[in-house]
Design a protein around this motif. Structure first.
Motif, PDB file in Angstrom:
ATOM      1  N   ASN A   1      11.025  26.631  27.775  1.00 37.21           N
ATOM      2  CA  ASN A   1      11.267  25.942  29.103  1.00 37.21           C
ATOM      3  C   ASN A   1      10.129  24.652  29.416  1.00 37.21           C
ATOM      4  OD1 ASN A   1      13.261  27.205  29.880  1.00 37.21           O
ATOM      5  ND2 ASN A   1      12.481  29.029  30.913  1.00 37.21           N
ATOM      6  N   LEU A   2       9.030  25.322  29.027  1.00 39.22           N
ATOM      7  CA  LEU A   2       7.634  24.117  29.215  1.00 39.22           C
ATOM      8  C   LEU A   2       7.783  23.113  28.018  1.00 39.22           C
ATOM      9  CD1 LEU A   2       4.478  26.558  29.381  1.00 39.22           C
ATOM     10  CD2 LEU A   2       5.704  25.100  31.314  1.00 39.22           C
ATOM     11  N   LYS A   3       8.321  23.290  27.109  1.00 39.18           N
ATOM     12  CA  LYS A   3       8.527  22.142  26.004  1.00 39.18           C
ATOM     13  C   LYS A   3       9.739  21.159  26.546  1.00 39.18           C
ATOM     14  CE  LYS A   3       6.614  24.306  21.637  1.00 39.18           C
ATOM     15  NZ  LYS A   3       6.859  24.545  20.601  1.00 39.18           N
ATOM     16  N   SER A   4      10.788  21.828  27.009  1.00 39.45           N
ATOM     17  CA  SER A   4      12.026  21.140  27.409  1.00 39.45           C
ATOM     18  C   SER A   4      11.590  20.308  28.788  1.00 39.45           C
ATOM     19  CB  SER A   4      12.805  22.224  27.975  1.00 39.45           C
ATOM     20  OG  SER A   4      14.072  22.103  27.792  1.00 39.45           O
TER      21      SER A   4
ATOM     22  N   SER B   1       1.772   7.870  22.737  1.00 40.14           N
ATOM     23  CA  SER B   1       1.882   6.655  23.640  1.00 40.14           C
ATOM     24  C   SER B   1       0.705   6.626  24.729  1.00 40.14           C
ATOM     25  CB  SER B   1       3.251   6.482  24.078  1.00 40.14           C
ATOM     26  OG  SER B   1       3.061   5.359  25.122  1.00 40.14           O
ATOM     27  N   PRO B   2      -0.096   5.883  24.976  1.00 39.01           N
ATOM     28  CA  PRO B   2      -1.011   5.784  26.235  1.00 39.01           C
ATOM     29  C   PRO B   2      -0.732   6.085  27.385  1.00 39.01           C
ATOM     30  CG  PRO B   2      -1.394   3.869  24.690  1.00 39.01           C
ATOM     31  CD  PRO B   2      -0.098   4.440  24.208  1.00 39.01           C
ATOM     32  N   ASP B   3       0.802   5.393  27.749  1.00 38.14           N
ATOM     33  CA  ASP B   3       1.441   5.955  28.838  1.00 38.14           C
ATOM     34  C   ASP B   3       1.878   7.610  29.025  1.00 38.14           C
ATOM     35  OD1 ASP B   3       1.153   3.137  29.993  1.00 38.14           O
ATOM     36  OD2 ASP B   3       3.063   2.748  28.644  1.00 38.14           O
ATOM     37  N   VAL B   4       2.226   8.024  27.776  1.00 39.79           N
ATOM     38  CA  VAL B   4       2.490   9.483  27.968  1.00 39.79           C
ATOM     39  C   VAL B   4       1.133  10.199  28.104  1.00 39.79           C
ATOM     40  CG1 VAL B   4       3.670  11.270  26.644  1.00 39.79           C
ATOM     41  CG2 VAL B   4       4.669   8.888  26.749  1.00 39.79           C
ATOM     42  N   ALA B   5       0.379   9.883  27.313  1.00 38.07           N
ATOM     43  CA  ALA B   5      -1.009  10.795  27.140  1.00 38.07           C
ATOM     44  C   ALA B   5      -1.652  10.524  28.409  1.00 38.07           C
ATOM     45  CB  ALA B   5      -1.815  10.280  25.952  1.00 38.07           C
ATOM     46  N   ALA B   6      -1.599   9.446  29.200  1.00 38.77           N
ATOM     47  CA  ALA B   6      -2.222   9.470  30.494  1.00 38.77           C
ATOM     48  C   ALA B   6      -1.477  10.161  31.591  1.00 38.77           C
ATOM     49  CB  ALA B   6      -2.540   8.030  30.673  1.00 38.77           C
ATOM     50  N   ASN B   7      -0.314  10.561  31.326  1.00 34.79           N
ATOM     51  CA  ASN B   7       0.492  10.837  32.642  1.00 34.79           C
ATOM     52  C   ASN B   7      -0.146  12.333  32.959  1.00 34.79           C
ATOM     53  OD1 ASN B   7       2.873  12.417  33.849  1.00 34.79           O
ATOM     54  ND2 ASN B   7       3.619  10.463  33.698  1.00 34.79           N
ATOM     55  N   PRO B   8      -0.481  12.659  34.303  1.00 34.01           N
ATOM     56  CA  PRO B   8      -1.045  13.866  34.461  1.00 34.01           C
ATOM     57  C   PRO B   8      -0.078  14.947  34.495  1.00 34.01           C
ATOM     58  CG  PRO B   8      -0.688  12.693  36.471  1.00 34.01           C
ATOM     59  CD  PRO B   8      -0.344  11.570  35.208  1.00 34.01           C
ATOM     60  N   ILE B   9       1.186  14.923  34.633  1.00 32.49           N
ATOM     61  CA  ILE B   9       2.152  15.998  34.531  1.00 32.49           C
ATOM     62  C   ILE B   9       2.334  16.568  33.253  1.00 32.49           C
ATOM     63  CG2 ILE B   9       4.531  16.412  34.976  1.00 32.49           C
ATOM     64  CD1 ILE B   9       4.530  14.667  37.278  1.00 32.49           C
ATOM     65  N   ILE B  10       2.451  15.248  32.376  1.00 33.61           N
ATOM     66  CA  ILE B  10       2.394  15.806  31.016  1.00 33.61           C
ATOM     67  C   ILE B  10       1.323  16.475  30.419  1.00 33.61           C
ATOM     68  CG2 ILE B  10       2.807  14.778  28.634  1.00 33.61           C
ATOM     69  CD1 ILE B  10       4.586  12.767  29.778  1.00 33.61           C
ATOM     70  N   GLN B  11       0.167  15.889  30.892  1.00 32.85           N
ATOM     71  CA  GLN B  11      -1.045  16.838  30.436  1.00 32.85           C
ATOM     72  C   GLN B  11      -1.175  18.307  31.052  1.00 32.85           C
ATOM     73  OE1 GLN B  11      -4.385  14.272  32.189  1.00 32.85           O
ATOM     74  NE2 GLN B  11      -3.983  13.008  30.701  1.00 32.85           N
ATOM     75  N   ASN B  12      -0.629  18.355  32.296  1.00 31.33           N
ATOM     76  CA  ASN B  12      -0.692  19.658  32.636  1.00 31.33           C
ATOM     77  C   ASN B  12       0.530  20.499  31.934  1.00 31.33           C
ATOM     78  OD1 ASN B  12      -2.424  19.440  34.626  1.00 31.33           O
ATOM     79  ND2 ASN B  12      -0.853  18.565  36.222  1.00 31.33           N
ATOM     80  N   LEU B  13       1.579  19.921  31.669  1.00 34.00           N
ATOM     81  CA  LEU B  13       2.576  20.545  30.594  1.00 34.00           C
ATOM     82  C   LEU B  13       1.966  20.980  29.522  1.00 34.00           C
ATOM     83  CD1 LEU B  13       5.889  18.494  31.644  1.00 34.00           C
ATOM     84  CD2 LEU B  13       5.309  21.137  32.281  1.00 34.00           C
TER      85      LEU B  13
END
Length: 469
Positions: A295-298, A249-261
């Motif tokens: 933990n990171l995946k969770s 999803s573009p929204d998921v991919a563009a999220n900075p927290i998700i990118q850092n995770l």
């Protein structure tokens, strides 16, 4: 009868012819002198039938001109005009006229009718052939009376012409007065209905309100289109951010927290690879590195679900906003339709007021025109030449009567001479002798030969007498 025989009868009976001619001429002269003298007075009026009406300006059609002149002649010769003359001059109140009326009619009928018939018998109306002039002539034994009657006929004719033109206008004006009352009431009712409807609906100007509401309707329509596009996009994003496709999803991919995770997970996996090569599975470093990855995946899954939840929540908000805009649009449509209905009703009421006003204005205009016509004393007839008392009588004409009596006396004398010849037949010509004797004629002696023989016999007698002496 041959012409020669007729001439011989005239020569033989010339005394009868001369005597008859003398008696006829003498009798005619005596009767002409004894007859009362009759005078003719003429008044001329000008009928301006080719001009425009002084009030309305209406032109008389050319095809009505011959009939118009004949109508004017009939009006002059009418009893209506004659009675006006009688009333103006007071002829019905003259004692001598009343006495003549009772002697002529034994008191039966009306004196004005009797006088009107007498005046019209002595009236002569003659229109000009090539102009619009009418001659009004009256014959009477008194020249001044004849001139007065002719002038009064002209004046009464002009007044009657005005009256005939004014009376229909006066009647029409009275009719328009009644119509104006009804039209005024209709106009007041129409205006009252319009005012009540405007107060009931609170309408000041339908057109301005309708423009504003239509602008609002157009704005809501534009907002609805935008909202629909946003809802479609939100639904697509919600679909992409849920399930197995959430990672793409573009929204998921563009999220900075998700990118850092994701970066942290990549680093943790790299360290775990190093630790797995150096330590066994039960080693604390191995277990710590593996637990860090888990933990990171969770945390990544939780962040993805959070993003998906936010996308879904945004989609619901947009759908709710679309529904609100759609409802507002429908309400606005109903409001505009109601305004259209109000405007239609208001237009009908306004048109009724305008029609009532127009009918009232037209009736008022016609009333004003007919009222002016009814009060007008202008006429298209004017007195050109007033009648004056004639100096010489029109009849009897002594010279004309004598000339006619001469012709009549000659015809009567010839007739009496021929009649006397038939009563006492004489032999006038050789044809008469043949007709009477029924024998052939051997010869005739002319009048010249008889005179010559008479003179010869007389000379012979004179000669014999001298010889005897």
């Amino acid at each position: 009868m041959s012409f020669i025989r007729f001439i011989s009868i005239i020569k033989a009976r010339y005394k009868i012819i001369i005597f008859t001619l003398f008696i006829t001429v003498l009798t005619t002269a005596i009767v002409t002198i004894l007859l009362p003298k009759n005078y003719k007075a003429t008044a001329s009026v000008l009928v301006n039938y080719k001009g425009a009406d002084p009030v309305t300006g209406v032109m008389l059609p050319a095809q009505l001109m011959p009939g118009y002149m004949a109508t004017q002649v009939d009006i002059i010769s009418s009893k209506n005009v004659a009675k006006k003359v009688i009333d103006k001059l007071g002829l019905a109140d003259v004692p001598a006229v009343k006495e003549d009326f009772y002697q002529a009619t034994s008191g039966k009928g009306e004196i004005k009718e009797w006088l009107a018939d007498l005046l019209l018998k002595k009236l002569q109306v003659k229109p000009s052939r090539e102009s619009s002039i009418i001659d009004i002539s009256f014959f009477g034994v008194n020249p001044q009376f004849a001139a007065t009657i002719a002038n009064e006929f002209a004046e009464s004719y002009m007044q009657t012409s005005i009256q005939l033109k004014v009376e229909p206008s006066q009647k029409a004006a009275l009719y328009f007065v009644e119509q104006l009352k009804e039209l005024r009431e209709d106009l007041a009712q129409a205006q009252s209905k319009l005012s009540e409807y405007q107060q009931e609906k609170g309408i000041v100007s339908v057109d301005e309100r309708l423009d504003v509401e239509r602008a609002r309707l157009n704005e809501l329509s534009s907002q609805l289109v935008i909202a629909q596009a946003q809802v479609m996009e939100a639904r697509s994003r919600e679909k992409n951010s849920s399930g197995k496709e959430a990672y793409e999803s573009p929204d998921v991919a563009a999220n900075p927290i998700i990118q850092n995770l994701k970066t942290e997970i990549a680093r943790a996996e790299s360290r775990f690879a190093d630790v797995s090569q150096k330590f066994e599975r039960n080693h604390p470093f191995y277990l710590g590195a593996k637990a860090e990855i888990e933990n990171l995946k969770s945390e990544l899954d939780r962040q993805i679900k959070s993003v998906s939840s936010n996308v879904a929540s945004n989609s619901r908000i947009l759908q709710q906003r679309e529904a609100e805009i759609r409802l507002a649009l429908n309400n606005q449509k109903e409001k505009v339709l109601q305004l259209n209905r109000d405007r239609d009703i208001l237009s009908v009421l306004t048109r009724e007021v305008e029609n009532a006003q127009k009918a009232y204005d037209m009736a008022m205009q016609r009333y004003t025109q007919t009222n002016i016509e009814g009060q007008s004393n202008q006429s298209d007839i004017s007195l050109l030449n007033p009648a004056v008392a004639p100096l010489t009588p029109t009849s009897p004409n002594l010279l004309l009567n004598i000339i006619l009596s001469i012709l009549l006396g000659m015809f009567l004398g010839i007739g009496f001479g021929v009649l006397a010849e038939f009563v006492d037949r004489r032999v006038r010509t050789a044809d008469d002798l043949i007709e009477v004797l029924q024998a052939p004629l051997l010869g005739t002696i002319s009048k010249e030969k008889r005179k010559l023989r008479f003179f010869k016999n007389t000379s012979n007698l004179i000669t014999l007498g001298k010889a005897e002496l």
